[in-house]
Write an enzyme that holds these catalytic residues in place. Structure first.
Site, PDB file in Angstrom:
ATOM      1  N   GLY A  46      42.975  57.151  80.600  1.00 23.14           N
ATOM      2  CA  GLY A  46      41.556  56.836  80.497  1.00 23.14           C
ATOM      3  C   GLY A  46      41.053  57.196  79.120  1.00 23.14           C
ATOM      4  N   GLN A  51      35.138  59.147  72.378  1.00 23.86           N
ATOM      5  CA  GLN A  51      36.387  59.774  71.930  1.00 23.86           C
ATOM      6  C   GLN A  51      36.964  59.088  70.693  1.00 23.86           C
ATOM      7  OE1 GLN A  51      38.110  59.727  76.153  1.00 23.86           O
ATOM      8  NE2 GLN A  51      38.998  61.597  75.308  1.00 23.86           N
ATOM      9  N   CYS A  94      42.788  66.065  78.714  1.00 19.99           N
ATOM     10  CA  CYS A  94      41.883  65.178  77.982  1.00 19.99           C
ATOM     11  C   CYS A  94      42.470  64.914  76.601  1.00 19.99           C
ATOM     12  CB  CYS A  94      40.515  65.847  77.850  1.00 19.99           C
ATOM     13  SG  CYS A  94      39.312  64.860  76.934  1.00 19.99           S
ATOM     14  N   LEU A  95      42.443  63.660  76.170  1.00 24.51           N
ATOM     15  CA  LEU A  95      42.974  63.322  74.848  1.00 24.51           C
ATOM     16  C   LEU A  95      42.189  64.019  73.742  1.00 24.51           C
ATOM     17  CD1 LEU A  95      43.651  59.519  75.418  1.00 24.51           C
ATOM     18  CD2 LEU A  95      45.329  61.364  75.332  1.00 24.51           C
ATOM     19  N   HIS A 136      35.495  61.671  85.023  1.00 26.75           N
ATOM     20  CA  HIS A 136      35.822  62.331  83.747  1.00 26.75           C
ATOM     21  C   HIS A 136      35.343  61.472  82.567  1.00 26.75           C
ATOM     22  CE1 HIS A 136      38.836  64.632  81.108  1.00 26.75           C
ATOM     23  NE2 HIS A 136      38.483  63.611  80.344  1.00 26.75           N
ATOM     24  N   GLU A 137      35.585  60.158  82.642  1.00 26.22           N
ATOM     25  CA  GLU A 137      35.201  59.271  81.526  1.00 26.22           C
ATOM     26  C   GLU A 137      33.676  59.115  81.440  1.00 26.22           C
ATOM     27  OE1 GLU A 137      37.440  58.919  79.529  1.00 26.22           O
ATOM     28  OE2 GLU A 137      39.161  59.210  80.844  1.00 26.22           O
ATOM     29  N   HIS A 140      32.152  61.909  79.651  1.00 26.52           N
ATOM     30  CA  HIS A 140      32.232  61.780  78.185  1.00 26.52           C
ATOM     31  C   HIS A 140      31.001  61.048  77.634  1.00 26.52           C
ATOM     32  CE1 HIS A 140      36.026  63.392  76.808  1.00 26.52           C
ATOM     33  NE2 HIS A 140      36.731  62.727  77.713  1.00 26.52           N
TER      34      HIS A 140
HETATM   35 ZN   LIG Z   1      38.655  63.156  78.296  1.00 23.51          ZN
END
Ligand SMILES: [Zn+2]
Length: 191
Positions: A46, A51, A94-95, A136-137, A140
């Site tokens: 995701g 991000q 998380c990236l 989660h997304e 963000h």
């Molecule tokens: Zn994330």
């Protein structure tokens, strides 16, 4: 399509609220396609537009697990319109917080309303990892990271370590040292 650099915490852009898109036009579609490619390359399951430094309400997902296989999903202006009382706990990564993982408690099931890649209104019932990933997304897009759901003690420890890792990386780059090879261990998926 083009790969975009992924921003890591701490970075003020990850704490901002993103703006809705008016519609999914060619330009937003391009952003979606670039984000999907960036997500696959990371690799992650995701990715949210902030991000990659775009403060717009756009997310992409592709979950490929034994129990859930979604294929690529593109969502603009996603909104949770229903959430279950029942909770579920998943170990999240998380990236934007590379190599850090923590258990996070969220509603087990949610219904998300969004515009798809053709700017058509859609609604989708999500459970399991898909439900976690969508929440989660969307977090963000509101400047919320998974570490904001855990204790301040653990959050600060993770953020301190990230800052240290970044400084070491910058120092190595300045000294012309090659980048450390990526660890290849089995971990929770990065979102
Ligand atoms: Zn994330």
């Amino acid at each position: 399509m083009a790969l975009k650099p992924i921003i890591t915490a701490p970075d003020p852009r990850l704490k901002k609220k993103s703006k809705p898109v008016a519609a999914v036009d060619a330009e937003v579609r391009q952003l979606m396609d670039d984000m999907l490619e960036t997500m696959y390359a990371a690799p992650g399951i995701g990715l949210a537009a902030p991000q990659v430094g775009e403060l717009r309400r756009v997310i992409v997902l592709d979950i490929d697990r034994e129990d859930v296989k979604t294929g690529p999903l593109f969502m603009a202006n996603p909104e949770i319109v229903e959430a279950s009382d029942e909770d579920a706990t998943y170990e999240e990564g998380c990236l934007s917080l590379p190599d850090h993982y923590s258990d996070v408690v969220r509603p087990a099931k949610v219904t998300v309303r969004y515009l798809d890649r053709d700017s058509k209104k859609q609604e989708m019932a999500c459970e399991g990892l898909l439900s976690t990933c969508v929440q989660h997304e969307i977090d963000h897009l509101d400047g919320i990271l998974f570490v904001d759901h855990i204790s301040a003690l653990k959050r600060n420890m993770i953020l301190r370590k990230l800052l240290k890792t970044r400084k070491e990386k910058e120092r190595d780059e300045a000294e012309g040292k090659p980048a450390a090879p990526k660890k290849d261990k089995e971990t929770a998926p990065a979102l």
